[in-house]
Design an enzyme around this catalytic site. Structure first.
Site, mmCIF file in Angstrom:
data_model
loop_
_atom_site.group_PDB
_atom_site.id
_atom_site.type_symbol
_atom_site.label_atom_id
_atom_site.label_comp_id
_atom_site.label_asym_id
_atom_site.label_seq_id
_atom_site.Cartn_x
_atom_site.Cartn_y
_atom_site.Cartn_z
ATOM 1 N N LYS A 63 0.827 -1.216 0.000
ATOM 2 C CA LYS A 63 0.000 0.000 0.000
ATOM 3 C C LYS A 63 0.861 1.267 0.000
ATOM 4 C CE LYS A 63 -4.063 -2.061 2.278
ATOM 5 N NZ LYS A 63 -3.558 -3.341 2.799
ATOM 6 N N ALA A 101 2.170 4.930 -0.565
ATOM 7 C CA ALA A 101 1.382 6.173 -0.514
ATOM 8 C C ALA A 101 2.287 7.384 -0.304
ATOM 9 C CB ALA A 101 0.341 6.095 0.592
ATOM 10 N N THR A 131 10.149 8.807 -3.475
ATOM 11 C CA THR A 131 10.208 8.062 -2.211
ATOM 12 C C THR A 131 9.760 6.621 -2.394
ATOM 13 O OG1 THR A 131 9.825 10.084 -0.928
ATOM 14 C CG2 THR A 131 9.381 7.985 0.170
#
EC number: 4.1.1.23
Length: 263
Positions: free
Chosen positions: A92, A94, A99
């Site tokens: 997941k 985000a 990054t």
């Protein structure tokens, strides 16, 4: 009209999706085992039992207390070959593209090296897809696939409506790398040439929910709203459950539900 896994295995733009559909057809399974356990031993023992019944193993590798690459990942890869299933690391992602690129290819877990599929939230925008794809192509010559989180099964989730629509638009930015969605319903796209795989968590044959907000739907319910793969965790190996019996039970239920939508 629903299309068969065999047909989609021949026509999908993504090599990961083609391989997955071929395995599903071969094993007569649309079952993904969600193995949220805390030790390498539990992870490997469970997947050795469940392996014959599943097309996909979903991991949360960062909850393994005794993780090492050689001790955890290498045996996991051997099991995936032995039992013929793909690996989906439920990371997941985000964050901004630069990054997530480092998170995916580096650190302790080196996810891009071993996970066939991973996933990401749409909240950041399409840069997340670009960053993850760059990491995949720089890390390995093996094909990789990304799922976008369009809808969730937890009570009170804000992943619906406009958020879901915008996430679908992000998915359109890369037809080969983005292979589908974590969702409760079909996300469409067929008219524009997309063949998205829908993987649905929160599926149970016995339970309706838990104390932490998980809400379960039946196998037939999720196939009626467009799923391709059911994600099952505690239903397979929760307290008092036999993974061998439950693995076959869920595999059979998922396959029968899929056969019914083809008729």
């Amino acid at each position: 009209m629903a299309r068969s896994y065999a047909e989609r295995a021949n026509t999908h733009q993504s090599p990961v999706a083609r391989r997955l559909f071929a395995l599903m057809e071969q094993k007569q399974s649309n079952l993904c085992a969600s193995v949220d356990v805390r030790t390498t031993k539990e992870l490997l023992e469970l997947l050795d039992k469940l392996g014959p019944f599943i097309c996909l193993a979903k991991t949360h590798i960062d909850i393994i207390d005794d993780f090492t690459y050689d001790g955890t990942i290498l045996p996991l890869l051997e099991l995936s070959k032995k039992h013929k299933f793909l690996i989906f690391e439920d990371r997941k992602f985000a964050d901004i593209g630069n990054t997530v690129k480092h998170q995916y290819q580096g650190g302790v877990y080196k996810i891009a090296q071993w996970a066939d599929i991973t996933n990401a939230h749409g909240v950041i925008g399409s840069g997340i897809v670009k960053g993850l794809k760059e990491a995949a192509t720089e890390t390995t010559d093996q094909p990789r696939g990304l799922l976008m989180l369009a809808e969730l099964s937890s009570k009170g989730s804000i992943a619906h409506g406009k958020y879901t629509e915008e996430t679908v638009e992000i998915a359109k930015s890369d037809k080969e790398f983005v292979i589908g969605f974590i969702a409760q319903n079909s996300m469409g796209g067929q008219d524009e040439g997309f063949d998205w795989i829908i993987m649905t968590p929160g599926v149970g044959l016995d339970d309706t929910g838990d104390a932490l907000g998980q809400q379960y739907r039946t196998v037939s319910q999720v196939f009626s709203t467009g799923t391709d793969i059911i994600i099952v965790g505690r239903g397979l190996f929760g307290k008092g459950r036999d993974p061998l019996k439950e693995g076959e039970r869920y595999r059979k239920a998922g396959w029968e539900a899929y056969q019914n939508i083809l008729r």
